[in-house]
Design a protein around this motif. Structure first.
Motif, PDB file in Angstrom:
ATOM      1  N   TRP A 226      39.202  15.532  -4.554  1.00  0.00           N
ATOM      2  CA  TRP A 226      38.117  16.276  -5.354  1.00  0.00           C
ATOM      3  C   TRP A 226      38.652  16.328  -6.664  1.00  0.00           C
ATOM      4  O   TRP A 226      37.834  15.809  -7.732  1.00  0.00           O
ATOM      5  N   GLU A 229      38.226  12.743  -8.282  1.00  0.00           N
ATOM      6  CA  GLU A 229      36.640  12.477  -8.825  1.00  0.00           C
ATOM      7  C   GLU A 229      36.414  13.262  -9.956  1.00  0.00           C
ATOM      8  O   GLU A 229      35.550  12.752 -10.674  1.00  0.00           O
ATOM      9  N   ARG A 230      36.881  14.568  -9.902  1.00  0.00           N
ATOM     10  CA  ARG A 230      36.568  15.413 -11.133  1.00  0.00           C
ATOM     11  C   ARG A 230      37.058  14.623 -12.345  1.00  0.00           C
ATOM     12  O   ARG A 230      36.628  14.693 -13.551  1.00  0.00           O
ATOM     13  N   LEU A 233      35.110  11.402 -13.256  1.00  0.00           N
ATOM     14  CA  LEU A 233      33.802  11.620 -13.962  1.00  0.00           C
ATOM     15  C   LEU A 233      33.837  12.302 -15.266  1.00  0.00           C
ATOM     16  O   LEU A 233      33.103  12.149 -16.231  1.00  0.00           O
ATOM     17  N   THR A 240      30.645  16.832 -12.658  1.00  0.00           N
ATOM     18  CA  THR A 240      31.330  16.671 -11.045  1.00  0.00           C
ATOM     19  C   THR A 240      30.436  17.048 -10.109  1.00  0.00           C
ATOM     20  O   THR A 240      30.498  16.296  -9.190  1.00  0.00           O
ATOM     21  N   TRP A 241      29.620  18.062 -10.376  1.00  0.00           N
ATOM     22  CA  TRP A 241      28.609  18.333  -9.263  1.00  0.00           C
ATOM     23  C   TRP A 241      27.283  17.449  -9.406  1.00  0.00           C
ATOM     24  O   TRP A 241      26.295  18.064  -9.999  1.00  0.00           O
ATOM     25  N   ASN A 245      29.552  11.750  -7.746  1.00  0.00           N
ATOM     26  CA  ASN A 245      30.811  12.104  -7.433  1.00  0.00           C
ATOM     27  C   ASN A 245      30.649  11.477  -5.747  1.00  0.00           C
ATOM     28  O   ASN A 245      29.989  11.669  -4.846  1.00  0.00           O
TER      29      ASN A 245
END
Length: 407
Positions: A226, A229-230, A233, A240-241, A245
């Motif tokens: 997580w 990826e955060r 991005l 992020t959401w 993602n």
């Protein structure tokens, strides 16, 4: 990079060299088709009047992992064949090897659908079963499908390292069964960067039992995926959401798959889907546990970790399990060359070797005293008795250093 020179012919002898495992790779399709074989064996046993023994075949997955593969590894032993430099490009570009991996996926999906039918059917008279499956048979079937999913994570591992966009998406599809899509991120961008260091959740520490390692690796890898990826991005200016993602879109594939199976077969399949997923990713984590147990990259004068070398992965060249796991056991070459396709991975000099294949070692890992009796002295031998060079479980560090006489 150092490679073994076993079986490497001269240029003059090159025309005679052949990949003797070429057609053996098709045995990699045994896990995704095993449940169909199990159904045939159940039918045959019932026809012969052996109804009491017939349900055992629904446990075909665990029987394969814990019984058959260790026996075959013991019988056939190590491989001993490395592809010579002159044929590497030819093997790399031979699409036959890719198709052997691609074929896993449709059989995987068909097996999961078939299992859902078997879990929910109340009339299996065509198999010679009176009514539906009993609870023990359903659990055995769930574990067998879990083996399919666990080996599927390794198939996704092979595909996820490649630069081809199709293969990366196929990797995510393969991970959907076990709801382990974040592995696609963490393994490639986390584990391969931090391997054999205390910062890597998927590198087991000396004196750390598998049962302590399992939650550390599962939740640590999830947290790492997580964060990776955060950060990615944020760097490219995306939320992020969002569907961008890769953790979320991989999990979405699992939601779609599990949702479709529930819609077709009913909510009764959900407990068994959970069992197979948990068992499947636990098999993957058991392999993670044994691949780097106790091994540590040392820090250089700059404070950075030394480059990963063959000395930082446990290897096994036992041919049978290698066939089933697409040469995963040639793990040092994989870490040195992550995009290299399985058919050209080599056994490498300088790599520490396990006493048997992964299949044998998986069962051993469940019993910490036996595991440590077999593996701890091998870790110490690898570091010439210098315990200070070992990746030690932090809370046991003082005791371990005292026990082994830190120098």
């Amino acid at each position: 990079m150092t490679t073994s020179r076993r079986d490497e012919p001269t240029a003059a002898a090159l025309p005679q060299w052949r990949d003797r495992k070429r057609y053996l790779w098709l045995f990699g399709l045994v896990p995704p088709t095993a449940i169909f074989l199990a159904a045939a064996l159940v039918w045959a046993f019932n026809q012969l009047g052996w109804q009491a023994a017939a349900p055992v075949w629904w446990w075909i997955g665990p029987l394969l992992v814990y019984v058959l593969l260790p026996i075959l590894d013991r019988f056939f032993g190590p491989d001993g064949q490395n592809p010579p430099d002159e044929v590497m490009e030819m093997l790399e570009n031979d699409r036959y090897y890719r198709y052997c991996v691609y074929a896993y996926i449709p059989f995987q999906l068909l097996s999961v659908v078939f299992a859902c039918y078997l879990w929910t059917a109340d009339d299996l008279s065509w198999l010679g079963v009176d009514g539906g499956l009993g609870l023990a048979a359903k659990i055995g079937l769930a574990l067998s499908i879990g083996v399919l999913g666990g080996v599927g994570i390794n198939t996704a591992h092979e595909l996820g390292h490649k630069k081809d966009e199709l293969e990366r998406w196929l990797s995510k599809i393969t991970l959907a069964q076990t709801f382990y899509g974040h592995f696609y991120i963490e393994h490639n961008r986390g584990h391969h960067v931090r391997v054999a260091t205390p910062e890597d959740p998927a590198s087991a520490r000396f004196a750390e039992s598998f049962w302590n390692f399992l939650p550390r690796s599962v939740f640590g890898s999830l947290r790492s995926a997580w964060e990776l990826e955060r950060t990615r991005l944020q760097r490219v200016g995306k939320r992020t959401w969002s569907i961008h993602n890769d953790v979320l879109n991989a999990w979405l594939m699992s939601v779609v798959l599990w949702g479709a199976l529930t819609a077709v077969f009913g909510p009764a399949v959900l407990p068994y889907l959970v069992i197979q997923a948990g068992y499947g990713f636990t098999l993957l984590e058991t392999v993670n546990y044994l691949e780097h147990y106790g091994l540590l990259r040392q820090r250089t004068e700059s404070g950075r970790y030394e480059r990963c070398t063959p000395a930082h992965s446990w290897n096994s060249d036992h041919i049978v399990t290698n066939i089933f796991l697409y040469h995963l056991q040639r793990h040092s070459d994989h870490h040195a060359n992550p995009t290299r396709r399985y058919q050209i991975l080599r056994s490498m000099d300088g790599a520490p070797n396990l006493p048997s294949g992964y299949a044998s070692m998986i069962g051993l890992a469940y019993f910490p005293p036996l595991w440590r009796k077999v593996m701890d002295h091998r870790v110490l031998d690898h570091y010439r008795g210098d315990i200070t060079r070992v990746n030690i479980q932090p809370r046991k560090r003082a005791r371990v250093l005292a026990q082994y006489g830190a120098r």
